[in-house]
Design an enzyme around this catalytic site. Structure first.
Site, PDB file in Angstrom:
ATOM      1  N   HIS A 398     -31.373  15.868  60.039  1.00 43.31           N
ATOM      2  CA  HIS A 398     -32.971  15.004  58.998  1.00 43.31           C
ATOM      3  C   HIS A 398     -34.109  15.841  59.441  1.00 43.31           C
ATOM      4  O   HIS A 398     -35.096  14.834  59.012  1.00 43.31           O
ATOM      5  CB  HIS A 398     -32.909  13.232  60.671  1.00 43.31           C
ATOM      6  CG  HIS A 398     -33.283  12.187  59.707  1.00 43.31           C
ATOM      7  ND1 HIS A 398     -33.855  13.228  58.472  1.00 43.31           N
ATOM      8  CD2 HIS A 398     -32.978  11.201  59.843  1.00 43.31           C
ATOM      9  CE1 HIS A 398     -34.558  11.481  57.697  1.00 43.31           C
ATOM     10  NE2 HIS A 398     -33.723  10.719  58.496  1.00 43.31           N
ATOM     11  N   ASP A 402     -34.510  15.284  53.962  1.00 43.75           N
ATOM     12  CA  ASP A 402     -35.137  13.220  54.377  1.00 43.75           C
ATOM     13  C   ASP A 402     -33.416  12.750  53.673  1.00 43.75           C
ATOM     14  O   ASP A 402     -32.510  13.298  52.978  1.00 43.75           O
ATOM     15  CB  ASP A 402     -35.842  12.773  53.173  1.00 43.75           C
ATOM     16  CG  ASP A 402     -37.175  13.430  53.957  1.00 43.75           C
ATOM     17  OD1 ASP A 402     -37.418  13.970  54.791  1.00 43.75           O
ATOM     18  OD2 ASP A 402     -37.640  13.616  52.988  1.00 43.75           O
TER      19      ASP A 402
END
Length: 425
Positions: A398, A402
């Site tokens: 992450h 995204d």
């Protein structure tokens, strides 16, 4: 008679040290030249070191889990002739601490040691093992026992410290002894409480896997995404291609189709085909699509790599995937076969399951988990019909991927698999 001192050899590939995984010989064993004597784990692979001479083992240096630098004496043999006295003058390995325990011969405890000596003497005499003690055997013997569905704890070993040889296993099988399962009727023997424990040292490949998992999970903020895919049309195409495949071509599983779908999907989402360098905070996107295929072996989990899948057709990707995974299971994969991946597929295969949270193969930024395909009742156009459904699980870094990007990649793969003709357009 003389002494031959054998030094940890240079295994190549820039390796300067190796971790002792398992000694395949014990004190007093007579070995022939080229017999395997030591299993060593390096950063590249696990290798078996062969004996350089015919002789009797008189000293071994280092226990399982110890690190031995290249060039230090790791084992000594009693040999015919003069041996190599100069080699035995090399300094012992720093981890070889067990040796001093054998020095205090004058102490009163010398007598119990003398009593223990007759145990291995009779070649065919079984050696009793204490409860919870792991049976000693080479990897080859363990593999044979697994294939024969035999617990080695049930086999009498005639070697030093009760070590089980191929001959011991042959004798056990020839005697018609029971294997892993007992055919006696239930309740014919009383059940007893079990209180034994077994300590298993985390060494070799298992330690490497543990270190890799810790590094990945402790430094990468994972997020996972799940989806189900209707592979009914894909299954029809797979069956047709297998029935009409060219001579010598491998039988297609789902994985080659998923590999080809990933090629098209990663070309559209290049941020997912990347490596992240934590130290420099640089993400390197790759045009080459080198797919790691997580592969379970008797020695643990490896990730062989199919290089440049973007340049392959369905048959080529299937052939190369079979080659690298088979070589890995057989312990014959090269360093090149096990490095260079830019994205990894992990297949839970026959184990199935509804979902999983796969750990990213650092420094990659994503991983795709594939579950088995099953016929399920689903609703299509208001009607309940039977369709073949496969679940996909994915995890993403992450920091650089995204949620939208990771989910988009999975949706692209889903679209290609549900309309398999588009994979080839």
């Amino acid at each position: 008679m003389g002494t031959f001192a054998f030094k940890m050899p240079d295994i190549g590939e820039g390796v300067v040290e190796g971790e002792v995984v398992e000694w395949l010989v014990a004190l007093g064993d007579n070995v022939k030249e080229d017999d395997p004597i030591l299993s060593v784990m390096t950063d590249k692979a696990t290798v078996e070191i062969p004996s350089p001479v015919d002789g009797k083992v008189t000293k071994v240096i280092g226990e399982a889990g110890d690190i031995l630098p290249v060039g230090v004496v790791c084992i000594e043999f009693e040999v015919d002739g003069d041996g190599n006295a100069s080699a035995s003058e090399a300094p012992p390995a720093p981890q070889a601490e067990p040796e001093p325990k054998a020095e205090p011969a004058p102490e009163p405890k010398a007598e119990p040691v003398a009593k223990a000596e007759p145990a291995p003497a009779p070649a065919a005499a079984p050696v009793a093992r204490a409860a919870g003690t792991k049976a000693l055997a080479s990897p080859a013997v363990r593999q044979r026992a697994r294939q024969a569905n035999i617990h080695l704890d049930h086999v009498a070993g005639s070697g030093p410290a009760g070590r089980i040889s191929h001959a011991d296993l042959d004798a056990h099988i020839a005697g018609g002894a029971r294997g892993a399962t007992d055919s006696r009727p239930m309740g014919s023997t009383p059940r007893t409480e079990l209180n034994g424990t077994e300590e298993i040292k985390v060494i070799g490949l298992r330690r490497k896997i543990a270190e890799g998992m810790i590094a990945s999970y402790s430094t990468i903020p994972h997020f996972s995404y799940f989806e189900e895919v209707d592979v009914t049309a894909l299954e029809e195409l797979r069956q047709h291609l297998n029935a009409t495949r060219p001579e010598g071509a491998p039988k297609l599983t789902y994985l080659p189709f998923i590999m080809q779908a990933l090629v098209k999907a990663l070309e559209e989402r290049p941020e997912c085909n990347a490596l992240y360098d934590d130290d420099s905070n640089v993400v390197t996107r790759h045009q080459a699509i080198n797919l790691g295929i997580a592969t379970q072996t008797d020695r643990g989990l490896f990730v062989p790599v199919v290089q440049h899948v973007e340049a392959m057709d369905i048959w080529q990707s299937a052939t190369e995937m079979t080659r690298v995974t088979s070589a890995t299971r057989d312990g014959k994969a090269t360093a090149e076969d096990l490095s260079g991946s830019t994205f990894t597929i992990t297949s839970l295969g026959r184990l199935g399951g509804l979902g999983a949270t796969p750990i990213i193969n650092k420094p990659e930024v994503g991983i795709l988990g594939v579950h088995n395909a099953k016929d399920r009742a689903v609703v299509r156009n208001g009607n309940v019909v039977i369709r073949r459904i496969m679940n996909l699980s994915s995890s993403w870094d992450h920091r650089v991927v995204d949620g939208h990007d990771g989910a988009s990649l999975v949706q692209l793969v889903k679209g290609y698999l549900e309309h398999p003709a588009t994979i080839f357009m």
